[in-house]
Design a protein around this motif. Structure first.
Motif, short mmCIF file in Angstrom:
data_model
loop_
_atom_site.label_atom_id
_atom_site.label_comp_id
_atom_site.label_asym_id
_atom_site.label_seq_id
_atom_site.Cartn_x
_atom_site.Cartn_y
_atom_site.Cartn_z
N ALA A 200 0.81 -1.20 0.00
CA ALA A 200 0.00 0.00 0.00
C ALA A 200 0.84 1.25 0.00
O ALA A 200 0.38 2.31 -0.40
CB ALA A 200 -0.94 -0.01 1.21
N ALA A 205 -1.51 8.72 -4.00
CA ALA A 205 -2.71 9.32 -3.43
C ALA A 205 -2.93 10.70 -4.03
O ALA A 205 -1.97 11.39 -4.40
CB ALA A 205 -2.59 9.42 -1.91
N HIS A 218 -7.32 6.92 1.38
CA HIS A 218 -6.00 6.42 1.79
C HIS A 218 -5.72 7.03 3.17
O HIS A 218 -5.30 8.19 3.29
CB HIS A 218 -4.94 6.86 0.77
N ARG A 231 -6.94 6.84 -3.02
CA ARG A 231 -6.04 6.05 -3.86
C ARG A 231 -6.38 6.32 -5.32
O ARG A 231 -7.49 6.04 -5.77
CB ARG A 231 -6.18 4.57 -3.55
#
Length: 415
Positions: A200, A205, A218, A231
């Motif tokens: 991740a 973002a 996010h 995201r």
């Protein structure tokens, strides 16, 4: 039938009385009866002249609320009549001609009007309710207005030839939602994730924008920047569904090709298709509406776009059966494709058809088969092959068949 005699019962009695006066005056030699009979004839002539010798121009327009009627539902018809008359007119009656596809009381009292020689056209608004009885596009009209003179001696029936074509859409039945099958059927609006790199932390973002799903937030980037971030690589997609309306005439009676509303079985199928489309669109599915050969019956409907659904359902008013039969070739349409719900709606259906459609089951998250005239054992065979099946007919309404097929996934055969 057009009425040729211009006098009312009262006027006819006055004419008989005038003739009787002339006869009696000749028999008994009473001259006063001649004057009385002449007076009666003059009054009758004036009454007829007041109706037939005054020039009047009339225009008729109609509007429907809502814009299209539907089978089994009420709609309001508003008739606007523009009238210009040289002399004042007494009240009368009106009647609008309705086709058999619409049921209602289209008649009432036509109001009295003053002289319009110096004024503009007088507008009279009339209204009545109708109930859709048969799908199709049907004409309303002409409008007939019957008026009498102030003495009630003569009558005139005026027919205004303007007709208005009215669309009667198929009935839409409220069906149970498929929310309880969200995971199996592709769900409601869902997301698919495409990631760049590993983990991740490598996701890019961007700032939150109105309309972004809260599921795309996010949280780590949000905490770091003290502002909502989402995201960017996550893409929301709408689950897809396909509704297949089999129009092959071999599945229906020959009347289904002639005109909408002629074959009760085909009408049930069209109503079922409209109802399923409405239900799936409300549940968030993007819907393809096709025939059994894959030809589009309507443009793609976006999930939740009920305005487009209404347009598609209204367009179904003109659907008829066609000469070809392509149900056995339907699996080719889904070859190499994985989709959400696939709802096939057909008429006559046998075990051979069930076997031919079996490959579709592996390409759909929710295969549903609805038939109006299945042969004995055909729906059981289709259920064994993975279809969720239902029979629709006089003893099995659309909502029950749909609920039985979707909720239980077993044969829902009503005998």
């Amino acid at each position: 039938m057009r009425r040729l005699w211009p006098l009312t019962v009262r006027g006819t009695g006055a004419l008989v009385l005038a003739i009787g006066c002339f006869v009696l005056a000749n028999e008994i030699g009473l001259g006063e009866l001649v004057y009385f009979g002449t007076l009666m004839l003059a009054v009758l002539a004036a009454s007829i002249a007041s109706l037939y010798l005054t020039r009047r121009s009339d225009t008729v327009s109609r509007s429907l609320t809502p814009n299209a009627a539907a089978v089994g539902r009420d709609a309001r018809v508003t008739v606007r009549v523009g009238v210009r008359t040289a002399l004042p007119t007494a009240p009368g009656t009106w009647k609008d001609a309705l086709p058999r596809a619409l049921d209602g009381s289209a008649e009432g009292v036509f109001p009295a009007l003053g002289s319009g020689l110096r004024g503009s056209e007088r507008v009279v608004d009339l209204s009545y309710s109708v109930t859709g009885m048969s799908r199709g596009i049907h004409p309303i009209g002409p409008l007939a207005v019957r008026s009498t003179d102030p003495f009630g001696l003569a009558t005139r029936r005026s027919v205004f030839g303007e007709r208005t074509r009215v669309t009667v859409a198929p009935a839409v039945v409220d069906l149970p939602a498929v929310n309880n099958l969200a995971g199996e059927a592709g769900g409601m609006l869902h997301t698919t994730t495409s990631q760049l790199g590993q983990g991740a932390d490598n996701l890019i973002a961007r700032p939150y924008m109105p309309g972004d799903s809260m599921r795309r937030i996010h949280w780590r980037a949000t905490a770091h920047r003290d502002a909502l971030m989402v995201r960017q690589e996550e893409q929301e997609s709408t689950p897809e569904a396909t509704v297949v309306l089999d129009r092959g005439v071999l599945r229906w009676s020959g009347e289904a090709m002639q005109a909408p509303g002629a074959d009760p079985g085909f009408e049930l199928a069209v109503s079922a298709a409209a109802s399923v489309i409405t239900r799936l669109a409300h549940d968030g599915y993007a819907i393809e509406v096709i025939d059994s050969d894959g030809a589009e019956l309507a443009e793609r409907i976006d999930g939740g776009d009920m305005t487009e659904v209404e347009l598609v359902v209204t367009g179904f008013a003109k659907l008829t059966a066609r000469r070809d039969d392509h149900l056995a070739q339907l699996p080719r349409v889904f070859s190499g494709v994985m989709t959400g719900p696939v709802v096939v709606i057909t008429g006559r259906f046998d075990e051979t058809d069930a076997t031919a459609l079996a490959p579709i089951v592996h390409h759909s998250t929710l295969p549903v088969l609805l038939a109006t005239s299945p042969s004995a054992g055909s729906l059981d065979r289709a259920s064994d092959l993975g279809w969720r099946v239902g029979r629709i007919g006089e003893e099995a309404d659309i909502a029950s068949a749909w609920a039985g097929a979707v909720d239980r996934g077993t044969a829902n055969v009503f005998r």
